[in-house]
Structures are given as C-alpha cells and as structure tokens.
Design a protein around this motif. Structure first.
Motif, PDB file in Angstrom:
ATOM      1  N   LEU A  39       0.849  -1.185   0.000  1.00 54.28           N
ATOM      2  CA  LEU A  39       0.000   0.000   0.000  1.00 54.28           C
ATOM      3  C   LEU A  39       0.885   1.235   0.000  1.00 54.28           C
ATOM      4  CD1 LEU A  39      -2.373  -1.320   2.772  1.00 54.28           C
ATOM      5  CD2 LEU A  39      -3.042  -0.995   0.393  1.00 54.28           C
ATOM      6  N   GLY A  40       0.707   2.102  -0.979  1.00 54.41           N
ATOM      7  CA  GLY A  40       1.527   3.297  -1.058  1.00 54.41           C
ATOM      8  C   GLY A  40       2.911   2.995  -1.614  1.00 54.41           C
ATOM      9  N   ASP A  41       3.780   3.973  -1.510  1.00 56.73           N
ATOM     10  CA  ASP A  41       5.142   3.858  -2.005  1.00 56.73           C
ATOM     11  C   ASP A  41       5.927   2.876  -1.129  1.00 56.73           C
ATOM     12  OD1 ASP A  41       7.813   4.226  -2.750  1.00 56.73           O
ATOM     13  OD2 ASP A  41       7.509   6.349  -3.189  1.00 56.73           O
ATOM     14  N   PRO A  42       6.634   1.909  -1.719  1.00 59.81           N
ATOM     15  CA  PRO A  42       7.446   0.995  -0.906  1.00 59.81           C
ATOM     16  C   PRO A  42       8.439   1.729  -0.015  1.00 59.81           C
ATOM     17  CG  PRO A  42       7.278   0.187  -3.155  1.00 59.81           C
ATOM     18  CD  PRO A  42       6.659   1.553  -3.145  1.00 59.81           C
ATOM     19  N   ALA A  43       8.932   2.875  -0.481  1.00 63.73           N
ATOM     20  CA  ALA A  43       9.885   3.646   0.333  1.00 63.73           C
ATOM     21  C   ALA A  43       9.233   4.164   1.605  1.00 63.73           C
ATOM     22  CB  ALA A  43      10.432   4.815  -0.485  1.00 63.73           C
ATOM     23  N   GLU A  44       7.926   4.467   1.526  1.00 64.33           N
ATOM     24  CA  GLU A  44       7.200   4.924   2.707  1.00 64.33           C
ATOM     25  C   GLU A  44       7.128   3.811   3.753  1.00 64.33           C
ATOM     26  OE1 GLU A  44       3.124   7.123   2.694  1.00 64.33           O
ATOM     27  OE2 GLU A  44       2.704   5.012   3.111  1.00 64.33           O
ATOM     28  N   ALA A  45       6.807   2.606   3.306  1.00 62.61           N
ATOM     29  CA  ALA A  45       6.737   1.478   4.225  1.00 62.61           C
ATOM     30  C   ALA A  45       8.096   1.211   4.857  1.00 62.61           C
ATOM     31  CB  ALA A  45       6.224   0.240   3.499  1.00 62.61           C
ATOM     32  N   GLU A  46       9.147   1.318   4.067  1.00 58.83           N
ATOM     33  CA  GLU A  46      10.498   1.093   4.588  1.00 58.83           C
ATOM     34  C   GLU A  46      10.866   2.168   5.608  1.00 58.83           C
ATOM     35  OE1 GLU A  46      13.951  -0.627   5.472  1.00 58.83           O
ATOM     36  OE2 GLU A  46      12.368  -1.493   4.207  1.00 58.83           O
ATOM     37  N   GLN A  47      10.474   3.394   5.320  1.00 56.94           N
ATOM     38  CA  GLN A  47      10.737   4.480   6.266  1.00 56.94           C
ATOM     39  C   GLN A  47      10.034   4.237   7.594  1.00 56.94           C
ATOM     40  OE1 GLN A  47       8.965   8.366   5.480  1.00 56.94           O
ATOM     41  NE2 GLN A  47      10.895   9.353   6.019  1.00 56.94           N
TER      42      GLN A  47
ATOM     43  N   GLY B 141      -1.182  19.589   1.525  1.00 58.60           N
ATOM     44  CA  GLY B 141      -0.566  18.291   1.765  1.00 58.60           C
ATOM     45  C   GLY B 141       0.526  17.967   0.766  1.00 58.60           C
ATOM     46  N   TYR B 142       1.185  16.836   1.008  1.00 53.34           N
ATOM     47  CA  TYR B 142       2.236  16.367   0.107  1.00 53.34           C
ATOM     48  C   TYR B 142       1.650  15.298  -0.818  1.00 53.34           C
ATOM     49  CZ  TYR B 142       5.594  18.691   3.174  1.00 53.34           C
ATOM     50  OH  TYR B 142       6.286  19.622   3.897  1.00 53.34           O
ATOM     51  N   PRO B 143       1.831  15.434  -2.130  1.00 56.22           N
ATOM     52  CA  PRO B 143       1.280  14.438  -3.065  1.00 56.22           C
ATOM     53  C   PRO B 143       1.749  13.031  -2.719  1.00 56.22           C
ATOM     54  CG  PRO B 143       2.080  16.352  -4.261  1.00 56.22           C
ATOM     55  CD  PRO B 143       2.527  16.531  -2.842  1.00 56.22           C
ATOM     56  N   GLY B 144       0.812  12.111  -2.680  1.00 57.35           N
ATOM     57  CA  GLY B 144       1.146  10.716  -2.400  1.00 57.35           C
ATOM     58  C   GLY B 144       1.035  10.328  -0.955  1.00 57.35           C
ATOM     59  N   PHE B 145       1.016  11.318  -0.036  1.00 56.94           N
ATOM     60  CA  PHE B 145       0.820  10.986   1.370  1.00 56.94           C
ATOM     61  C   PHE B 145      -0.635  10.556   1.567  1.00 56.94           C
ATOM     62  CE2 PHE B 145       4.393  13.144   3.974  1.00 56.94           C
ATOM     63  CZ  PHE B 145       5.344  12.688   3.069  1.00 56.94           C
ATOM     64  N   GLU B 146      -0.854   9.672   2.531  1.00 61.21           N
ATOM     65  CA  GLU B 146      -2.196   9.128   2.728  1.00 61.21           C
ATOM     66  C   GLU B 146      -3.209  10.216   3.045  1.00 61.21           C
ATOM     67  OE1 GLU B 146      -5.750   7.443   4.305  1.00 61.21           O
ATOM     68  OE2 GLU B 146      -4.381   8.743   5.433  1.00 61.21           O
ATOM     69  N   ASP B 147      -2.839  11.174   3.888  1.00 60.55           N
ATOM     70  CA  ASP B 147      -3.817  12.199   4.257  1.00 60.55           C
ATOM     71  C   ASP B 147      -4.142  13.118   3.079  1.00 60.55           C
ATOM     72  OD1 ASP B 147      -1.326  13.398   4.244  1.00 60.55           O
ATOM     73  OD2 ASP B 147      -1.516  14.339   6.217  1.00 60.55           O
ATOM     74  N   THR B 148      -3.183  13.342   2.198  1.00 63.18           N
ATOM     75  CA  THR B 148      -3.455  14.158   1.001  1.00 63.18           C
ATOM     76  C   THR B 148      -4.398  13.421   0.054  1.00 63.18           C
ATOM     77  OG1 THR B 148      -1.203  15.044   1.197  1.00 63.18           O
ATOM     78  CG2 THR B 148      -2.390  15.498  -0.846  1.00 63.18           C
ATOM     79  N   SER B 149      -4.146  12.129  -0.129  1.00 59.44           N
ATOM     80  CA  SER B 149      -5.030  11.339  -0.994  1.00 59.44           C
ATOM     81  C   SER B 149      -6.436  11.274  -0.412  1.00 59.44           C
ATOM     82  CB  SER B 149      -4.455   9.931  -1.176  1.00 59.44           C
ATOM     83  OG  SER B 149      -3.241   9.988  -1.897  1.00 59.44           O
ATOM     84  N   TRP B 150      -6.516  11.155   0.902  1.00 56.43           N
ATOM     85  CA  TRP B 150      -7.829  11.157   1.562  1.00 56.43           C
ATOM     86  C   TRP B 150      -8.554  12.473   1.284  1.00 56.43           C
ATOM     87  CZ3 TRP B 150      -9.616  14.570   5.267  1.00 56.43           C
ATOM     88  CH2 TRP B 150     -10.850  14.250   5.850  1.00 56.43           C
ATOM     89  N   ALA B 151      -7.829  13.599   1.399  1.00 58.38           N
ATOM     90  CA  ALA B 151      -8.454  14.897   1.144  1.00 58.38           C
ATOM     91  C   ALA B 151      -8.939  14.991  -0.308  1.00 58.38           C
ATOM     92  CB  ALA B 151      -7.470  16.030   1.454  1.00 58.38           C
ATOM     93  N   ARG B 152      -8.179  14.413  -1.226  1.00 60.83           N
ATOM     94  CA  ARG B 152      -8.634  14.388  -2.628  1.00 60.83           C
ATOM     95  C   ARG B 152      -9.947  13.605  -2.765  1.00 60.83           C
ATOM     96  NH1 ARG B 152      -5.865  16.606  -6.510  1.00 60.83           N
ATOM     97  NH2 ARG B 152      -3.594  16.884  -6.438  1.00 60.83           N
ATOM     98  N   ILE B 153     -10.053  12.503  -2.062  1.00 57.50           N
ATOM     99  CA  ILE B 153     -11.289  11.710  -2.106  1.00 57.50           C
ATOM    100  C   ILE B 153     -12.455  12.530  -1.569  1.00 57.50           C
ATOM    101  CG2 ILE B 153     -12.453   9.635  -1.262  1.00 57.50           C
ATOM    102  CD1 ILE B 153     -10.211   9.161  -3.324  1.00 57.50           C
ATOM    103  N   MET B 154     -12.225  13.265  -0.482  1.00 55.34           N
ATOM    104  CA  MET B 154     -13.284  14.101   0.094  1.00 55.34           C
ATOM    105  C   MET B 154     -13.681  15.228  -0.859  1.00 55.34           C
ATOM    106  SD  MET B 154     -14.062  12.707   2.940  1.00 55.34           S
ATOM    107  CE  MET B 154     -13.707  11.162   2.092  1.00 55.34           C
ATOM    108  N   LEU B 155     -12.685  15.805  -1.547  1.00 56.24           N
ATOM    109  CA  LEU B 155     -12.975  16.849  -2.527  1.00 56.24           C
ATOM    110  C   LEU B 155     -13.763  16.271  -3.703  1.00 56.24           C
ATOM    111  CD1 LEU B 155     -12.672  19.725  -3.603  1.00 56.24           C
ATOM    112  CD2 LEU B 155     -10.378  19.113  -4.443  1.00 56.24           C
ATOM    113  N   GLY B 156     -13.344  15.110  -4.168  1.00 55.95           N
ATOM    114  CA  GLY B 156     -14.070  14.464  -5.249  1.00 55.95           C
ATOM    115  C   GLY B 156     -15.496  14.129  -4.859  1.00 55.95           C
ATOM    116  N   ARG B 157     -15.697  13.727  -3.610  1.00 52.07           N
ATOM    117  CA  ARG B 157     -17.043  13.374  -3.163  1.00 52.07           C
ATOM    118  C   ARG B 157     -17.947  14.608  -3.144  1.00 52.07           C
ATOM    119  NH1 ARG B 157     -19.347   8.666  -0.758  1.00 52.07           N
ATOM    120  NH2 ARG B 157     -21.551   8.968  -1.186  1.00 52.07           N
ATOM    121  N   LEU B 158     -17.384  15.761  -2.802  1.00 51.22           N
ATOM    122  CA  LEU B 158     -18.172  16.999  -2.858  1.00 51.22           C
ATOM    123  C   LEU B 158     -18.650  17.271  -4.287  1.00 51.22           C
ATOM    124  CD1 LEU B 158     -16.043  19.267  -0.480  1.00 51.22           C
ATOM    125  CD2 LEU B 158     -18.440  18.636  -0.123  1.00 51.22           C
ATOM    126  N   PHE B 159     -17.748  17.081  -5.250  1.00 42.95           N
ATOM    127  CA  PHE B 159     -18.154  17.253  -6.653  1.00 42.95           C
ATOM    128  C   PHE B 159     -19.180  16.190  -7.053  1.00 42.95           C
ATOM    129  CE2 PHE B 159     -13.823  19.311  -7.205  1.00 42.95           C
ATOM    130  CZ  PHE B 159     -14.329  20.584  -7.448  1.00 42.95           C
TER     131      PHE B 159
END
Length: 487
Positions: free
Chosen positions: A52-60, A226-244
């Motif tokens: 889930l997400g970038d492998p580098a994120e999981a490693e971090q 937010g930072y592109p690719g971070f989970e909270d940024t992607s979540w915010a995109r989903i919330m924005l899309g749901r408003l539309f």
C-alpha cells in the motif's frame, strides 16, 4: 476494517516488571528505595500483507520503528518515544485498515502513559496532553464520540495552544450533533494552525451548513497543503471528489479520484470511489474491477456494499447477496461478538423507538475496543434486508447515544417514512435539516413527505431541485422519486 484476511501477529503486550530508578517517575521519595514500576514490553511492528503506497514509505516506517525500539530498549521510561510509537501504530491502522490489532496496541501504551503521568509536571503534562489526544483519535474512529469529547476537553486544559486538540473536539461535536460547538472548535483550530487537518474540518463544517462552494474551496486548500502521495493528502482528494460527485459533477470528481490513486499506489479508498463513479455511469464491469481490487488490498464493509449495489443494478442477485452478507459480517465483527444484532426478519423482535426507555444492548460495546455501528447497521438493514423493525432497532440505539446528529435523524426519518409514519418521519427530518445542509437524499425525502402531507407543489419542487443537483442518486427511495419526476 478488521477482517481475518488482515490478521497480523504482534509481539507480546504483557507487562514486564523492571525497577524505575530515574528521577521524576513518581517514586516515594529521594531517600526511599525506588518503587518497582511496570513498563510495557515493546510490541513488534506489523508486517503488511499488501503493498500500500510507495514501498519507500513502508520502509521508512520500519526504520522509524527500529529507531524507537532502540531508544526504548536503552530507556524504557522514554515517554516521548512511547508517544511516537503509538502514533506509528495509529497511522499504520489508517493506512492498512487493520484497526483492531494496531488500536489494541496503541490503547495499551496510551493507558500506561496516562497512568504514569497523573502527577503534574511540565514533562508529564506535555506527554499526558498528547496521549489524551491520541486516545481521543482512536475513540473517534471507534465511534465512541462522548468518550472522545471528554478526552479532548482534558487535553485542551493541559495545552490550549495545540491545534489538533481542537480537531478531535470538532469531530466529536459534529458526531454528537453539537454543531455550534463544532464551529467554535474549528475556528480555533484553523486560527492556530492552518493546514490540511484544519482546512478539511472547515470544509466539512461548511458542507453541514449548506455552503457547498465554501466546502469545496476549503477542501481544495487542504489538498494543496498536503504532500502528493501521502495518505492524508489522498484522503483529502477523495473528500474533494465526493463533494463534486454529490453535486452531480462526475467529471471533476473523477479528476480527484484518479489523482488520488495515481499519486498514491494501491489506495483502496480511491478505488472504491472510482468503482462507485463507474457504476453511476453504467460501466458495471469497470466498477466491479475497481472494487474487487480495493477489497483485495483492504476488505471493507462499504466496499462490499458498493459491490452489492453494482450486482443488484446488473441483475446478479446471487453475487449481490454474497457481497452484502460479507459487508454485514464485517460490520458485526467491528461491533464485537457481544453486540445484540437483533435480526428479526419477521421474528419476535420488538424494536425500541427513540421515545421509549430502552437499554442500548451494548454488551461488547460497553467495554474493550469495539466500535459503535448502530448507524451503519441501521442503514444496512434498511437498504439490503429492507427489515424495518431491525433497522429501527439499530437507529434507535444510535439515537439514544447522539439524538442531535444529522445522520442519525436522517436515518430515522427514512425508516419512519418507509414504515408509513409520516409525522415521525417529518419530525426527524426537520431535525436533520436544521443546519441548512444541502443533502440531496434528505431533500428528496423532504419532497416525498411534503407530497404525502398534501403539498404536492412544494414536494415536487424539492425533488426537482435535488435531482438537478445530483441526477445520479442512489438511496432506498430513488424509484419513488423518479416516479414523482415523471408524473
């Protein structure tokens, strides 16, 4: 969601005794022998079963865990490192959907820290404030909103200048239906720290009060903060899309959903959103593919319900029943085995209405780390089993906990309407609409109630307005609404 697919193995969470010889750890006194203080064994970090997400994120995250483990092995009384470890588990729960095990570990650590920081001191107060906020965050996720409010209020007393302390209170007050208090907490939060977390709460407050353009603007600010690719940024995109999406603008919604799953690899909420969107466009094969991919990564009750809706629309009843049954199983797993599910389906259940004294059938809900799922089960029973007594049972349970919440009153209005009790439906609907929310399902229900009460002009006007806002609605009264539109 908590499912057998995501059962992970952790290190022992049993307590191991060790002697606390450090100053400031509540010993009996400088001349007394140090009292033995129990410290937690360091739990193992969970291995993910899906990428889930970038492998580098999981490693971090694994590297962060290893660093914290090293610090705690050197000093088991390093409270700041225990806090950071808890944050790691809470974030892991959000990313993977494996809430049960991660939350159990986090709550065990937090309760231990709260026990050890009862004596006031600058260090203890700081740690205690953070622990209270993190525990409140978990309680919010478990839908134990009153507990979250109490914890958040105590945290603010310790640190009135920490923005996120106000964030948990925004969420708690919204879910409890204390909307004026939620506005105050949101204003305070964004004034202290304007960021993704505060902008997203401003957006939801505006949406609740019918300011859709303002809600979109605030959620767009959250995405940009937010930072592109971070989970909270992607979540915010989903919330924005749901408003539309809720305004019928499927093109702009799709832009946000696709951006979310492009920026963040294997993001299940984005896949679920795309599945729902493709279903609205009539692309059932594409919709099913998105949802099956999401379920393969993170089995979730809502994903299974969306899948059941696709199968129903496509006339595939056996698959529809199988998917809806899986959703029910997951919801009940969240509630805990001790919850009285109250399946009557024509049996002897006497459902409890909101005005009648009743016990909430908590059992497992009264203790441990179970979730409150009365609202979700009520909606599920209304839509999938069409079992009004059982739906009313669950909705009334939730009403006993938070009688001012918009969603709870909206559900009760829907159940009473389906049951032919127009007066009670109207009573709850008025309560649900009191903030000026522009929810198209509630607007359609208001139109249907007006028609049933004899005001056909007003009723048809409301339904026309709701369908103009969102022509792709899906709720238990869509067929009736369409009939009104055609008449």
């Amino acid at each position: 969601m908590r499912t057998t697919i995501f059962l992970l193995f952790f290190g022992s969470m049993v307590f191991s005794a060790c002697t606390d010889t450090q100053a400031g750890n509540d010993t009996a006194g400088s001349n007394a022998a140090p009292a033995p203080v129990k410290t937690l064994a360091i739990p193992a970090f969970p291995e993910r079963t899906a990428q889930l997400g970038d492998p580098a994120e999981a490693e971090q995250r694994r590297t962060t865990y290893a660093t914290l483990q090293q610090k705690l092995n050197a000093d088991p009384h390093d409270k700041k490192s225990w806090i950071k470890l808890t944050e790691l588990y809470i974030t892991e729960a959000r990313i993977t959907g494996n809430f049960g095990s991660n939350y159990d570990i986090a709550l065990t650590i937090l309760d231990d820290l709260l026990e050890k920081t009862k004596t006031a001191s600058p260090e203890n107060n700081e740690i205690r404030g953070e622990a209270l906020t993190l525990k409140a965050l978990i309680k919010l996720s478990q839908h134990q909103f009153k507990e979250a409010q109490v914890l958040g209020e105590e945290a603010i007393k310790l640190d009135p200048y920490r923005a996120f302390n106000y964030g948990v209170l925004v969420d708690a007050h919204v879910e409890l239906g204390n909307y004026a208090a939620a506005v105050q907490m949101s204003d305070r939060m964004v004034s202290i720290r304007p960021d993704l977390r505060s902008y997203s709460r401003v957006s939801y407050i505006r949406e609740l009060h019918g300011d859709i353009p303002g809600a979109i603007a605030a959620m767009d600010m959250a995405v940009k903060a937010g930072y592109p690719g971070f989970e909270d940024t992607s979540w915010a995109r989903i919330m924005l899309g749901r408003l539309f999406e809720n305004q019928g603008d499927l093109e702009k919604a799709e832009e946000q959903y696709l951006a979310a799953i492009t920026e963040r690899r294997n993001y299940p909420p984005g896949m679920v959103a795309m599945g729902r969107l493709e279903m609205k466009k009539g692309n059932y094969d594409k919709a099913e593919k998105f949802l099956q991919e999401a379920i393969g990564l993170m089995p979730d009750a809502h994903a299974y319900m969306e899948l059941a809706r696709i199968y129903e629309a496509a006339g595939r009843k056996p698959e529809r029943d199988q998917a809806s049954a899986r959703a029910e199983e997951i919801l009940m797993g969240l509630a805990g085995a001790g919850e009285a599910h109250a399946h009557s389906h024509g049996g002897d259940l006497h459902s409890h209405d909101e005005g009648v004294e009743h016990h909430h059938h908590h059992n497992a809900l009264d203790h441990g780390h179970s979730h409150e799922v009365g609202l979700e089960m009520g909606r599920y029973e209304l839509e999938f089993h069409k079992d009004l007594p059982t739906a009313l049972f669950h909705a009334s349970h939730e009403y006993g906990i938070r009688p001012d919440n918009i969603d709870v009153n909206g559900l009760l209005a829907s159940i009473h309407y389906a049951n032919g009790d127009i007066e009670k439906a109207d009573e709850h609907l008025r309560k649900a609409l009191r903030t000026g929310i522009k929810d198209t399902q509630l607007m359609c229900l208001a139109g249907l109630i007006a028609i049933r009460k004899g005001d056909k002009v007003a009723g048809r006007k409301l339904i026309k307005e709701a369908l103009a806002m969102d022509p792709h609605q899906h709720h238990p009264f869509v067929k009736e609404v369409k009939q009104v539109q055609r008449s």
